[in-house]
Design a protein around this motif. Structure first.
Motif, short mmCIF file in Angstrom:
data_model
loop_
_atom_site.label_atom_id
_atom_site.label_comp_id
_atom_site.label_asym_id
_atom_site.label_seq_id
_atom_site.Cartn_x
_atom_site.Cartn_y
_atom_site.Cartn_z
N ALA A 107 59.88 -47.59 -1.22
CA ALA A 107 58.76 -46.74 -1.62
C ALA A 107 57.77 -46.54 -0.48
O ALA A 107 57.24 -45.45 -0.28
CB ALA A 107 58.05 -47.36 -2.83
N ARG A 108 57.53 -47.60 0.28
CA ARG A 108 56.57 -47.50 1.38
C ARG A 108 57.08 -46.51 2.43
O ARG A 108 56.29 -45.72 2.99
CB ARG A 108 56.36 -48.88 2.02
CG ARG A 108 55.21 -48.92 3.04
CD ARG A 108 55.08 -50.29 3.66
NE ARG A 108 54.84 -51.32 2.67
CZ ARG A 108 55.72 -52.23 2.30
NH1 ARG A 108 56.93 -52.24 2.85
NH2 ARG A 108 55.43 -53.14 1.40
N HIS A 109 58.38 -46.53 2.70
CA HIS A 109 58.96 -45.61 3.68
C HIS A 109 58.80 -44.16 3.22
O HIS A 109 58.45 -43.27 4.01
CB HIS A 109 60.44 -45.95 3.88
CG HIS A 109 61.09 -45.21 5.00
ND1 HIS A 109 62.45 -45.17 5.18
CD2 HIS A 109 60.57 -44.44 6.00
CE1 HIS A 109 62.74 -44.43 6.23
NE2 HIS A 109 61.61 -43.98 6.74
N VAL A 110 59.06 -43.92 1.94
CA VAL A 110 58.91 -42.56 1.40
C VAL A 110 57.49 -42.06 1.56
O VAL A 110 57.25 -40.94 2.02
CB VAL A 110 59.32 -42.54 -0.10
CG1 VAL A 110 58.75 -41.29 -0.79
CG2 VAL A 110 60.83 -42.53 -0.23
N LEU A 111 56.52 -42.90 1.19
CA LEU A 111 55.12 -42.46 1.24
C LEU A 111 54.61 -42.29 2.67
O LEU A 111 53.86 -41.37 2.96
CB LEU A 111 54.24 -43.46 0.47
CG LEU A 111 54.49 -43.50 -1.04
CD1 LEU A 111 53.66 -44.59 -1.69
CD2 LEU A 111 54.20 -42.15 -1.69
N THR A 112 55.04 -43.18 3.56
CA THR A 112 54.63 -43.05 4.96
C THR A 112 55.18 -41.76 5.56
O THR A 112 54.46 -41.02 6.26
CB THR A 112 55.12 -44.27 5.77
OG1 THR A 112 54.56 -45.46 5.21
CG2 THR A 112 54.72 -44.15 7.22
N SER A 113 56.44 -41.47 5.29
CA SER A 113 57.05 -40.25 5.81
C SER A 113 56.43 -39.01 5.17
O SER A 113 56.22 -37.99 5.84
CB SER A 113 58.57 -40.26 5.55
OG SER A 113 59.17 -41.38 6.16
#
Length: 438
Positions: free
Chosen positions: A211-217
Motif C-alpha cells: 500500500a505504501r508503494h502505491v500511495l508514494t507512486s
C-alpha cells in the motif's frame, strides 16, 4: 505559547508528510485489506476493540498495515503506549521502558504496551532481555516484522506471543486505496484529480501488494500531472513515477503467454520457457498460477520419463508459498529449466484419459469378488476375498492376477512411451520386449 507553537509544528509536519502517512487509517473501519484479521468479529479486531490484546507479533510484507494496526491499538487502549524501533533501540532502551512501566503500574495501575518495529532486528541477547518483562506481563509486546518469525525470533519469545500474519493487499484493495487517496481531503482530494484505468492498473499491478508503494507512486504521478496543469493522471505519469514501463498484459496476453510458456517447456526449449516466465513475472502474473501450471506439466508432459520432475515442480510451488517473490523467481526458473531439459512422455495423461473413457462410456461394472473388502463381519460369508492371491506371498512380490472387472480386463490404458524412464515393466508380458527409447 509553547502549546500553540507545538500545535503549529505538528500541523505543518502533517501537511508535509508523505501521502501514505497523511492517509493512515484513524479507525479499524478505514483499514483497507486484512479482512480475515480486522473484519467484524475477527480475532484481532475483537481483541483490539475489547482492549484485551496480549503480546502479539504482526508478520507481513512491507506496506500491509503492521504499523497502522499498532497505531490503532495505541488509540483504542487504556494502556500506555511506548513505541521503539529495533533498528536503533537496544537493551538499555528496553530497560528504561520496563522501569517506566513498573512505575506506572504501581502508581496508577496502568499497563504498558511496547510497540517494537522491525523486531527481527533484535539479536538473541536483546530478545532475552525483553523476555522477562513480557513473561511477567509487565509489558504487552506488539512486534512488527517482515521476516519469518520462526527463524528471526527466539522460541521463548514467540511462544509467549500470538502470531498474526498479514497478507499482501490484493488488486481490489489497492484500487480502493487509490480511489480514497484521490477523494480524501487528507490526501489528494483538494486537487480534484482523476486517474485513467491504464494508469491505475499499472500502479496496482507493479506494487507487489504494498500500500505504501502505491500511495508514494501515486503522489509522484499526481505531481507530474499537476506540473503539466492536467487533472487526469495518465499511464505515462505512473510509468515515470515508478520508473517502470507498463507491459501490455490484458486477458488475451494472459492466456497467450501462458500457452506459449507451457508449449515451450513441452517442446524442450529452456530458453523460450525462461523468456515467457520472465514476461509473466514482469507483468505481475500471480506466481502461484505459474507454479500450478508447472506441477500439472510435470505429470502431463514429462510424466514417467522423469518422475523427479514432479518433485522439482512441487518444490518450486512450495517455495513460492514459503519464500515468496522476488526470491522465488529463482525456484520457478529452476523448475522451468529442469522440466524443459527432461525427457518427455504423455503416457500418464493418455492412460488416465483412456481409463476415464471406459468409466464414462462403459456399463457399470461391479468389483470382482476376490477384490472386495473381506475385513468386516459377515464378509467371508458373502465370499468376499475368495481367490485373492497376496502378492507378498509369492517370489518377487508379484503374482499374475486380474484386478479389473471382466468387461475391461483386455483394455490397455498405460502405454509406455519408451522415453527416459518410461519403459515397459518386466512383469508385463504385453510390453516385456519393448526397449528403452532415446
Amino acid at each position: 505559547m509553547a502549546d500553540l507553537f507545538s500545535a503549529a509544528v505538528e500541523d505543518r509536519l502533517t501537511q508535509r508528510a508523505p501521502l501514505a502517512a497523511r492517509l493512515r487509517p484513524r479507525t479499524l473501519d478505514e483499514v483497507v485489506g486484512q479482512a480475515d484479521l480486522l473484519g467484524a468479529g475477527k480475532p484481532l479486531r475483537t481483541l483490539i476493540e475489547a482492549d484485551r490484546l496480549s503480546s502479539v507479533v504482526l508478520w507481513g510484507p512491507p506496506g500491509t498495515g503492521k504499523t497502522t494496526i499498532a497505531r490503532l491499538v495505541a488509540g483504542a487502549t487504556r494502556k500506555a503506549f511506548e513505541p521503539l524501533s529495533a533498528v536503533s533501540a537496544g537493551v538499555k532502551d528496553v530497560r528504561d521502558v520496563a522501569a517506566r512501566a513498573r512505575s506506572r503500574l504501581g502508581e496508577h495501575g496502568q499497563g504498558t504496551i511496547l510497540f517494537l518495529d522491525e523486531v527481527h532486528r533484535f539479536n538473541r541477547t536483546q530478545q532475552d532481555a525483553l523476555l522477562p518483562h513480557v513473561e511477567e506481563g509487565l509489558l504487552v509486546l506488539i512486534g512488527a516484522t517482515t521476516e519469518n518469525p520462526f527463524f528471526s525470533l527466539t522460541g521463548p519469545l514467540l511462544s509467549r506471543s500470538s502470531l498474526f500474519r498479514l497478507d499482501e493487499l490484493g488488486p481490489d484493495a489497492l484500487r480502493q486505496l487509490v480511489g480514497r487517496a484521490l477523494e480524501d481531503p487528507r490526501g489528494l482530494g483538494d486537487d480534484h484529480l482523476t486517474i485513467d484505468d491504464e494508469a491505475a492498473t499499472h500502479l496496482v499491478s507493479r506494487a507487489d501488494g504494498d500500500a505504501r508503494h502505491v500511495l508514494t507512486s501515486l503522489e509522484v504521478a499526481a505531481a507530474l500531472a499537476a506540473e503539466d496543469q492536467r487533472h487526469e493522471i495518465t499511464l505515462a505519469d505512473t510509468e515515470a513515477a515508478m520508473a517502470l514501463r507498463a507491459l501490455r498484459y490484458g486477458d488475451d496476453e494472459h492466456y497467450d503467454v501462458l500457452s506459449a510458456f507451457i508449449k515451450s517447456i513441452r517442446g524442450s526449449d529452456p530458453d523460450a520457457g525462461l523468456y515467457w516466465l520472465a514476461r509473466m513475472l514482469e507483468a505481475g502474473e500471480d506466481a502461484r498460477l505459474i507454479a500450478r501450471r508447472l506441477v500439472i506439466l510435470a505429470s502431463e508432459d514429462v510424466g514417467l520419463a522423469d518422475a523427479r520432475g514432479l518433485l522439482v515442480a512441487d518444490a518450486a510451488a512450495r517455495a513460492v508459498e514459503f519464500v515468496g517473490l522476488p526470491e522465488a523467481q529463482l525456484n520457478l526458473a529452476h523448475a522451468v529449466i529442469y522440466l524443459a531439459r527432461a525427457p518427455k512422455s504423455n503416457s500418464v495423461m493418455a492412460a488416465l484419459q483412456a481409463a476415464t473413457n471406459d468409466v464414462r462410456d462403459g456399463a457399470p461394472a461391479t468389483v470382482p469378488i476376490h477384490l472386495r473388502d473381506a475385513h468386516y463381519p459377515g464378509a467371508a460369508h458373502l465370499g468376499h476375498g475368495n481367490g485373492y492371491e497376496y502378492p507378498h506371498a509369492h517370489p518377487g512380490g508379484w503374482v499374475d492376477q486380474e484386478y479389473r472387472p471382466p468387461s475391461t480386463a483386455t483394455h490397455r490404458y498405460y502405454q509406455p512411451s519408451g522415453y527416459g524412464d518410461d519403459v515397459a515393466d518386466h512383469r508385463d508380458p504385453d510390453h516385456a520386449d519393448e526397449e528403452r527409447g532415446p
